[in-house]
Write a protein that holds these residues in place. Structure first.
Motif, PDB file in Angstrom:
ATOM      1  N   UNK A 161       0.833  -1.205   0.000  1.00  0.00           N
ATOM      2  CA  UNK A 161       0.000   0.000   0.000  1.00  0.00           C
ATOM      3  C   UNK A 161       0.864   1.251   0.000  1.00  0.00           C
ATOM      4  N   UNK A 162       1.907   1.255   0.883  1.00  0.00           N
ATOM      5  CA  UNK A 162       2.759   2.453   0.986  1.00  0.00           C
ATOM      6  C   UNK A 162       3.504   2.683  -0.319  1.00  0.00           C
ATOM      7  N   UNK A 163       3.933   1.602  -0.949  1.00  0.00           N
ATOM      8  CA  UNK A 163       4.666   1.733  -2.224  1.00  0.00           C
ATOM      9  C   UNK A 163       3.760   2.353  -3.276  1.00  0.00           C
ATOM     10  N   UNK A 164       2.514   1.839  -3.327  1.00  0.00           N
ATOM     11  CA  UNK A 164       1.579   2.347  -4.327  1.00  0.00           C
ATOM     12  C   UNK A 164       1.312   3.831  -4.094  1.00  0.00           C
ATOM     13  N   UNK A 165       1.198   4.211  -2.825  1.00  0.00           N
ATOM     14  CA  UNK A 165       0.927   5.632  -2.525  1.00  0.00           C
ATOM     15  C   UNK A 165       2.125   6.495  -2.873  1.00  0.00           C
ATOM     16  N   UNK A 170      -0.026   1.621  -9.266  1.00  0.00           N
ATOM     17  CA  UNK A 170       0.257   0.233  -8.882  1.00  0.00           C
ATOM     18  C   UNK A 170       1.103  -0.390  -9.972  1.00  0.00           C
ATOM     19  N   UNK A 171       2.290  -0.902  -9.584  1.00  0.00           N
ATOM     20  CA  UNK A 171       3.194  -1.432 -10.605  1.00  0.00           C
ATOM     21  C   UNK A 171       2.736  -2.790 -11.132  1.00  0.00           C
ATOM     22  N   UNK A 172       2.378  -3.696 -10.205  1.00  0.00           N
ATOM     23  CA  UNK A 172       2.099  -5.065 -10.611  1.00  0.00           C
ATOM     24  C   UNK A 172       0.635  -5.371 -10.309  1.00  0.00           C
ATOM     25  N   UNK A 173      -0.252  -4.918 -11.216  1.00  0.00           N
ATOM     26  CA  UNK A 173      -1.692  -4.954 -10.902  1.00  0.00           C
ATOM     27  C   UNK A 173      -2.206  -6.358 -10.580  1.00  0.00           C
ATOM     28  N   UNK A 174      -1.950  -7.415 -11.422  1.00  0.00           N
ATOM     29  CA  UNK A 174      -2.541  -8.723 -11.131  1.00  0.00           C
ATOM     30  C   UNK A 174      -2.137  -9.237  -9.747  1.00  0.00           C
ATOM     31  N   UNK A 175      -0.827  -9.153  -9.425  1.00  0.00           N
ATOM     32  CA  UNK A 175      -0.411  -9.675  -8.112  1.00  0.00           C
ATOM     33  C   UNK A 175      -0.974  -8.828  -6.985  1.00  0.00           C
ATOM     34  N   UNK A 176      -0.996  -7.524  -7.175  1.00  0.00           N
ATOM     35  CA  UNK A 176      -1.537  -6.603  -6.165  1.00  0.00           C
ATOM     36  C   UNK A 176      -2.980  -6.987  -5.830  1.00  0.00           C
ATOM     37  N   UNK A 177      -3.794  -7.153  -6.883  1.00  0.00           N
ATOM     38  CA  UNK A 177      -5.217  -7.453  -6.628  1.00  0.00           C
ATOM     39  C   UNK A 177      -5.379  -8.860  -6.046  1.00  0.00           C
ATOM     40  N   UNK A 178      -4.586  -9.826  -6.555  1.00  0.00           N
ATOM     41  CA  UNK A 178      -4.689 -11.183  -6.003  1.00  0.00           C
ATOM     42  C   UNK A 178      -4.368 -11.185  -4.507  1.00  0.00           C
ATOM     43  N   UNK A 179      -3.320 -10.440  -4.105  1.00  0.00           N
ATOM     44  CA  UNK A 179      -2.939 -10.406  -2.688  1.00  0.00           C
ATOM     45  C   UNK A 179      -4.085  -9.858  -1.840  1.00  0.00           C
TER      46      UNK A 179
END
Length: 1565
Positions: A161-165, A170-179
């Motif tokens: 979350x902090x990285x995205x902010x 969001x750099x890696x959308x599929x993995x981000x959403x899966x997590x």
């Protein structure tokens, strides 16, 4: 290091310290992807086999339905499985997809999804496994797995979350959403796993026992008991509200396991014991072999002296051996191993929890240290502070959870050990051999079950402290050494010195306690006698003398109590000084050793926390050791009892091939293994269906023959064979405390018609009409509300109702009147009775029945002398005819005296008027007889009532009626009991008894002491701040001395103040005890007789015993602890607020929560305690009942049924004990949670305001907060204890405010010489016993002249005794008046009246004390006068023959004098008083004719100048009166001289005819 391969595995940095050294710290991604994933998964894989076990058991096909919750759980896991597969697909697509880049993904992106996918499959299997488990509602391991998983995933959650902010995308959308999807699912799974999955099958069971349906979270916080706590708060709990027990807590389960292990261990011990005996024998044989064997011939020449010496030596040897033998004449040291083997898992579990808790306890001081250094070091980052606060909270929470689990297991263990032992003792009692029974009385065996098992219970609660205390001591010393170095030893030395001092004080205190108990027993003995003989005290106006006696003893008792409380105040002084002294010694040495040692805040407060941890084990160890020593005594007693021999089951054979029902062939039988046989060479053959009478003189062995047939005796030769089942009617009827119907059915099914027939035959019909609820009337303990004859008939009915083939009747006709006996013989036992087809063996003294029996067996000195029919034996002129001759004489004598006494049974109906002893039972006075008759005891209704435990010796149990009785017929009122909160006025009452001045000073001094305590700690925190001021500068010696000096002075001041406060409290409480007791005693002696008629004595005795004991000992202690706890809590909160003012905001919500928890708990806990004590007494009474009825139970072969009943009774008790244990844990865990919050907020606010606060105060406030948990817990305990105890004051004051009788002395006192003439006038005199009852005397008018001799006669209930009661104003007039020499007796004081009249009462009551005191309690008369009256009452020779003459001690109730002598003593009392009016309530007691003659002649001679009223039961004695008054239904029907009345042929004539007196007899008289 292993970081390199991991970094290759992740493709990023594994660890770098720079991540943490900034304001917003974070963890490296690689760490999150490896370690934080492996922790939860590893945990699951470890726990999986345990959950999968039930899948492998394919034995039973599970029919448990799949619940909705289960399906949801599996669905979530399936979705998670899909996310894992999704993750793998993403990686594969990235690496091998159409637009894949050259840079491949690191291995972690392959392994983690695969790992997860496999784990989710495993998890689905685990959940199925849990579903199949019997009665499993959830799984602790799965819940913990989800919890760990969610906690570990929080780190990547915030990292991503902090990285995205930071990047704004969001750099890696599929993995981000899966997590985030999987994180959401994990949280849902966590919530689902916290819910209990209750299948419909277990729903019903869960209703009865909520614990079975409690999920993991509910189990560890004891939430499942909430419903009971709430219910208990709303309304007082009753036994019906109790829940079912778990299978493993039930008596039958525990007893079975224990028994299995016991058989094995006891077997081993017996083998050891046998071997030991053998060795001993061989040793002894060796000795005797060495002894010279030729003593017969040559030994004669030996010198006499030598022989003497040898004898003496032998004797001493024998004595020594005896002593040794006593130590180990039973198999020993097997009980502890049995207990261990039966309950080892519980023990191991609790030990594990205790270990964890002990180790965690030391984490808090270390965290405190870090916290203080954090506040000192202003450069450190804020997040460290918050981390420490959270860690403090987590550690404290874990500690609380572990501690409560440990306590729960320990207390349940204690409960189980007690249960197992109780069941074992009961079981043993049923099969105990007679030798063993002789060794211990019923009382002792009941004690084994109550006291000794309780000791085991108490010790097992704390058994782990044996290793835990030393562990805690060692660990804390190590930590202290690290803090302060060798100067720790100074503090430790002080602590160790305290131990022997405390031991010495405890020893002295115990001696005082013993002395105190001695006085208590003495006082209770007198009280008991006074209350039992209260009527005599009132009639003779002796109350002041006895009051003085009791007050004297009480004075002595209070002296000892005062000493005891001074002593305990010294020990409290030492105990309260200890912490201050210990820290003083340590810090003084630490600072004094070298000038480099500077006391910093970290050092000071860390060591204070450690010292606080140390205090507990040091105080506990001596106590624990003392209680273990006590338990060892109990262990020995239990081993001796349980290891004893059982009854031989093969004495009696059951061989069906014999043709006779009972055959004894040449048998000799003894009561004990090695003693002389009582029955010698007995041979007997009894054919089926015959009635055989066994006769013989007293002591010829008739009852022993019965016992032999029952198999209760040892057979030395020969054998007995019995074909068929037995029923037995003992000589002394044994009645159970159950309904009349249950007593007769005795476990057989109820068949109405047969039951009615048997009641008719046993003449129980009329009796049932009298009992309030017919055959459903509850019979009291030992059959207290039945007369002797009724008990015997019930016992006979029981045998008749049983299906037994053979009936053994041991003289059942002796206790009933002759006409009832005839009825029983004709309708039950005899040839035409309902038992005519069964075999009957009848022991009898009644000669009249012998002609009707089939066979007579004559016993002489334990041998059968003749057998045959009545006629043949009479003809043979042997032992039988001698027997007939002796008994025929006695019988003819008896019939005379019987006839006048006995009226028919139907007469009993007049009893509620209770005017006269019922002739059926001459042993009791009318009142207690009626009391007993009226109150069928309903124990269960008494149940919720009494908060007191009935003492073993309390006379009459509080009793109670079943049906609704007619108005005024109920004698005994139900004991009132306060439920709910105790009124505030009761506390005020106690404080008032202590004295307001005392109360004020006590509070004030304790308050000042608390101020000194806080002052000392503030001084310490100020001292620690010197460390910063004198940084790198030498510390000035003078400053150092001031610091140490003031610190020490404040510590000493505290101790002295506590000492003062405790001394004052001791004085005040002794004061209060004195006032409350004398008020109670003063009032009880002044209440009217009516009160004693309607209140069981046990209830009054209880006020003087149990409640006074509470007022004396328990209240002052709980009061003191309560004040100290309260001030301690307030002080803590004050210090925290002082350090961090923010804290005040938190206090209010905390206080509210605290108040509610406390109120809920107190209400429930108090009621559970009451239920526990109420349900405990049936266990003991059932046990003592069983022991006294053993032969009956064994004869009917009902041991199994009684075992079952015992298990049920114990279970009923456990049902209230178990919730009580849990409710304590419920409270503790909630309070500790509050305490932990206090710690957390204290730390949190310290972090928030760290810039404005110095480190000393932080240390102070947190170390205080760490202590608050304990104090809060204590405060609730103390409050509830104080509430429970203060009830005693309420109960005592209830009896100090009862209405009194008329004053003892009034203004208008009669002249000294009154009454001179002794004229008596009744003027239209009416009286009733109680306002709501009918009149007893309905307008009596008569005039009795001076020196007249008047006889008063009338049937039972005519009002004869009421007349005397009125003369003495035992009951006050309803109308009309009585004049004595023209003085109206209702106008003068009671003592003036009672001192001038004399009565010789019906039953002679004597008090324990000297003979002199019994004759003349006020020491008014000289010894000469006493000797004169003893001579006149024919006792002079007897008394002169005694060693102490007049100072001879009379036993309680005059037990050591015969009834005749007691009656003569009462005569002597009367002679001594020389009053002009004598009332003679003629003794119905068994006074032999001789004594009766003596009394009559003395009265005629010595009282010739007095007016004598005689209440007659035997008409012979009043035939020479000047006039006879005949009463009927409260009115005078005839009043004239005896001769005139005989001529009138009215009432008197018919009574005389019944008594066999005719006009001719009269003239001869």
């Amino acid at each position: 290091m292993c970081a390199a391969p991991l970094e290759e595995y992740c493709g990023s940095v594994f660890w770098n310290a720079s991540y943490l050294e900034r304001e917003d710290p974070d963890l490296p991604v690689c760490l999150e992807q490896t370690v934080l994933v492996w922790i939860p998964l590893g945990f699951l894989w470890l726990c999986a086999p345990w959950n999968l076990m039930s899948l492998c058991k394919r034995s039973q096909v599970n029919t448990k339905r799949r619940t909705k919750l289960y399906l949801c759980k599996q669905l979530v896991v399936f979705l998670l499985f899909l996310t894992a597969i999704g993750g793998l697909i993403v990686t594969l697509v990235e690496d091998f997809g159409p637009n894949s880049s050259a840079e491949k993904n690191s291995p972690v992106h392959y392994t983690n999804p695969v790992l997860f996918a496999v784990t989710w499959i495993l998890l689905a299997l685990c959940q199925e496994g849990v579903r199949r488990k019997e009665r499993a509602v959830d799984s602790a391991s799965l819940f913990l797995f989800w919890l760990l998983l969610v906690i570990c995933d929080i780190f990547p959650f915030q990292t991503l979350l902090r990285e995205a902010l930071r990047l704004g995308e969001v750099r890696d959308v599929p993995r981000f959403s899966l997590f985030y999807i999987s994180f959401g699912l994990e949280v849902i799974a966590l919530i689902l796993s916290a819910l209990a999955d209750i299948s419909p099958e277990t729903k019903e069971f869960v209703k009865k026992n909520p614990e079975a349906g409690a999920a993991f979270l509910n189990r560890i916080t004891f939430n499942w008991i909430n419903s009971m706590v709430v219910k208990g708060y709303k309304t007082p709990l009753v036994q019906e509200d109790m829940w079912e027990l778990n299978e493993v807590d039930s008596t039958s389960y525990i007893a079975q396991r224990f028994n299995r292990h016991m058989q094995f261990e006891l077997g081993k011990a017996r083998i050891r014991f046998q071997k030991h005996l053998k060795d001993k024998l061989i040793k002894n044989r060796g000795k005797s072999m060495e002894a010279p064997s030729q003593s017969n011939g040559l030994g004669k020449g030996l010198n006499q002296d030598v022989l003497m010496m040898e004898e003496k030596g032998k004797k001493e040897d024998e004595n020594k051996k005896k002593k040794k033998k006593e130590d180990t004449n039973y198999p020993n040291s097997w009980l502890i191993t049995t207990i261990y083997k039966s309950f080892k898992w519980l023990l191991i579990e609790s030990a594990f929890f205790k270990l964890l808790q002990d180790l965690l306890a030391f984490a808090s001081p270390q965290l405190l240290k870090l916290m203080i250094s954090f506040t000192q070091d202003k450069s450190s980052y804020a997040w460290e502070g918050y981390l420490y606060s959270v860690l403090l909270l987590v550690v404290a929470l874990l500690q609380s959870l572990f501690l409560q689990q440990y306590f729960q297991r320990c207390f349940v263990l204690g409960m189980k050990v007690r249960t197992a032992l109780m069941a074992a003792v009961y079981k043993k009692a049923l099969v105990m051999s007679n030798d063993n029974r002789k060794e211990s009385t019923v009382g002792e065996t009941v004690n084994l079950m109550s006291a000794d098992t309780q000791r085991f219970n108490d010790v097992t609660n704390f058994i782990h402290l044996l290793w835990s205390c030393p562990l805690q001591i060692i660990v804390s010393i190590i930590f202290l050494w690290l803090e302060l170095g060798p100067s720790t030893l100074a503090g430790l030395a002080v602590m160790v010195l305290m131990v022997p001092i405390n031991g010495f004080l405890a020893n002295k205190a115990r001696n005082f306690q013993i002395e105190n108990m001695k006085y208590k027993d003495k006082r209770m003995k007198i009280m008991n006698e006074m209350l039992n003989g209260i009527k005599i005290l009132k009639l003779f106006a002796w109350e002041p003398s006895f009051q003085a006696q009791v007050e004297d003893i009480r004075g002595e008792e209070l002296k000892v109590m005062r000493k005891f409380s001074y002593l305990s105040s010294v020990s409290i002084f030492i105990f309260s000084c200890a912490p201050a002294l210990v820290s003083l010694a340590t810090f003084a040495v630490f600072v004094g050793v070298s000038s480099d040692n500077i006391l910093t805040a970290e050092k000071a407060f860390t060591s204070i926390s450690l010292f606080n941890i140390l205090r507990f084990p040091l105080a506990m160890l001596p106590m624990l050791i003392a209680s273990i020593v006590q338990t060892m005594v109990s262990k020995k007693r239990l081993e001796k009892f349980l290891g004893g021999d059982d009854l031989d089951s093969d004495i009696v054979r059951h061989d069906p091939s014999f043709n006779s029902v009972i055959s004894i062939s040449d048998g000799s039988f003894a009561w004990e293994k090695d003693s002389e046989p009582l029955l010698k060479n007995v041979s007997l053959d009894i054919k089926p269906g015959r009635l055989v009478a066994v006769v013989g003189a007293v002591g010829s062995g008739k009852s022993s023959l019965m016992s032999a047939l029952l198999g209760e005796m040892h057979s030395t030769k020969g054998f007995i064979n019995i074909r068929g089942s037995l029923a037995f009617v003992p000589q002394q009827a044994w009645i159970q405390n159950a309904t009349l119907r249950d007593n007769i059915l005795f476990g057989s099914p109820y068949e109405e018609q047969r039951f009615e027939d048997i009641l008719e035959a046993c003449a129980l019909g009329p009796d049932l009409k009298l009992l309030s609820a017919g055959d459903l009337t509850e019979i009291g303990e030992k059959g207290i509300n039945l007369s002797g004859g009724q008990k015997q008939r019930v016992s006979l009915a029981r045998a008749a109702y049983s299906e037994a083939d053979i009936l053994l009747l041991d003289d059942p006709l002796s206790a009933v009147d002759s006409h009832v006996g005839k009825h029983l013989f004709d309708n039950v036992i005899g040839p035409k009775g309902i038992l005519k087809n069964r075999t009957r063996v009848l022991v009898t003294h009644g000669i009249s029945f012998l002609p009707y029996v089939d066979e007579v067996v004559v016993l002489v000195n334990g041998q059968v002398s003749e057998v045959g029919s009545y006629q043949s034996l009479r003809a043979s002129k042997g032992a039988f005819s001698d027997f007939l001759d002796t008994y025929a004489k006695e019988q003819s004598n008896q019939t005379h005296s019987k006839e006048d006494g006995y009226q028919d049974i139907e007469d009993l109906e007049t009893i509620p008027e209770r005017d006269d002893a019922q002739a059926d039972s001459p042993l009791e006075d009318a009142v207690s007889f009626t009391l007993k008759r009226e109150n069928s005891i309903r124990r269960s209704q008494r149940g919720t009532g009494s908060s007191f435990r009935l003492r073993k010796n309390s006379t009459l149990k509080p009793t109670e009626d079943v049906g609704k009785t007619k108005k005024g017929q109920r004698l005994i009122e139900k004991e009132t009991m306060e439920t709910g909160q105790v009124k505030f006025s009761v506390y005020l009452q106690y404080l008032r008894a202590m004295g307001w001045w005392y109360t004020f000073w006590i509070f004030f001094i304790y308050f000042i002491q608390n101020v000194a305590f806080i002052g000392q700690n503030l001084w310490l925190s100020d001292w620690t701040n010197d460390a910063a001021d004198y940084y790198n500068i030498t510390y000035p010696a003078q400053k150092r001395d001031t610091r140490v000096g003031v610190f020490g002075a404040l510590g000493l001041a505290q101790g002295i103040l506590v000492f003062l406060g405790t001394l004052l409290l001791a004085n005040a409480s002794v004061n209060a005890s004195r006032i409350l007791h004398s008020r109670l005693l003063n009032n009880i002696l002044r209440v009217p007789m009516l009160f004693f008629d309607t209140t069981p004595i046990g209830r009054v005795v209880n006020r003087f015993a149990k409640d006074m004991f509470t007022v004396d000992e328990a209240i002052p202690q709980s009061f003191r602890s309560w004040i100290l706890c309260l001030l301690g809590v307030l002080g803590t909160l004050f210090v925290i607020c002082l350090a961090t003012p923010f804290f005040t905001i938190i206090i209010i919500p905390l206080a509210v929560i605290y108040f509610f928890v406390q109120r809920f708990y107190v209400a429930t806990s108090r009621q559970l305690r009451r239920l526990d004590s109420v349900s405990r007494s049936p266990i003991y009474s059932h046990f003592s009942e069983t022991v006294s009825g053993l032969s009956v139970i064994r004869a009917y072969n009902h041991q199994e049924r009684f075992l079952k009943h015992n298990e049920v009774t114990i279970d009923e008790n456990l049902k209230s004990v178990y919730p009580w244990i849990v409710s304590n844990r419920w409270l503790a865990i909630r309070l500790e949670f509050l305490g932990n919050l206090v710690v957390f907020f204290a730390a949190l606010f310290a972090v928030i305001s760290r810039n404005s606060i110095d480190s000393g105060l932080v240390g102070l406030s947190i170390s205080y907060a760490l202590n608050v948990t304990q104090t809060l817990n204590w405060l609730v305990r103390m409050t509830s204890e104080l509430e429970t105890n203060i009830v005693a004051v309420e109960r005592v004051s209830e009896y100090s405010e009862l209405e009194n009788e008329a004053p003892w002395v009034t203004q208008d006192r009669p002249s000294e010489k009154w009454p001179e003439a002794g004229r008596l006038q009744f003027v239209d005199y009416k009286v009733r016993y109680r306002p709501e009852l009918d009149l007893v005397l309905k307008g009596i008018s008569c005039d009795i002249g001076s020196t007249e001799k008047i006889g008063i006669v009338g049937r039972t209930g005519a009002g004869k005794s009421s007349l005397t009661n009125c003369l003495f104003r035992i009951i006050e007039a309803a109308d009309g008046r009585i004049l004595i020499d023209n003085v109206d007796i209702s106008k003068i004081g009671l003592h003036d009246l009672r001192n001038r009249l004399t009565i010789i009462p019906q039953d002679p009551v004597l008090f324990s004390g000297t003979l002199r005191m019994n004759l003349d309690p006020f020491d008014k008369f000289s010894d000469e006068e006493l000797w004169r009256v003893l001579e006149l009452s024919h006792l002079k020779n007897y008394v002169a023959g005694l060693k102490e003459e007049l100072q001879h001690e009379v036993a309680e109730g005059g037990e050591n004098l015969s009834v005749g002598q007691r009656q003569l003593l009462c005569l002597a009392r009367a002679l001594l008083r020389k009053s002009r009016i004598l009332i003679l309530d003629e003794a119905t007691a068994a006074v032999d004719l001789e004594t009766d003659d003596l009394i009559q002649t003395t009265i005629r001679k010595e009282f010739s100048h007095c007016t004598v009223l005689t209440i007659a039961h035997r008409l012979h004695s009043i035939m020479d009166s000047s006039r006879v008054m005949v009463l009927d239904a409260g009115q005078i029907v005839e009043f004239d001289s005896p001769s005139n009345l005989m001529e009138k042929r009215g009432h008197f004539y018919s009574m005389a005819k019944d008594a066999g007196i005719t006009a001719e007899n009269l003239t001869s008289l």
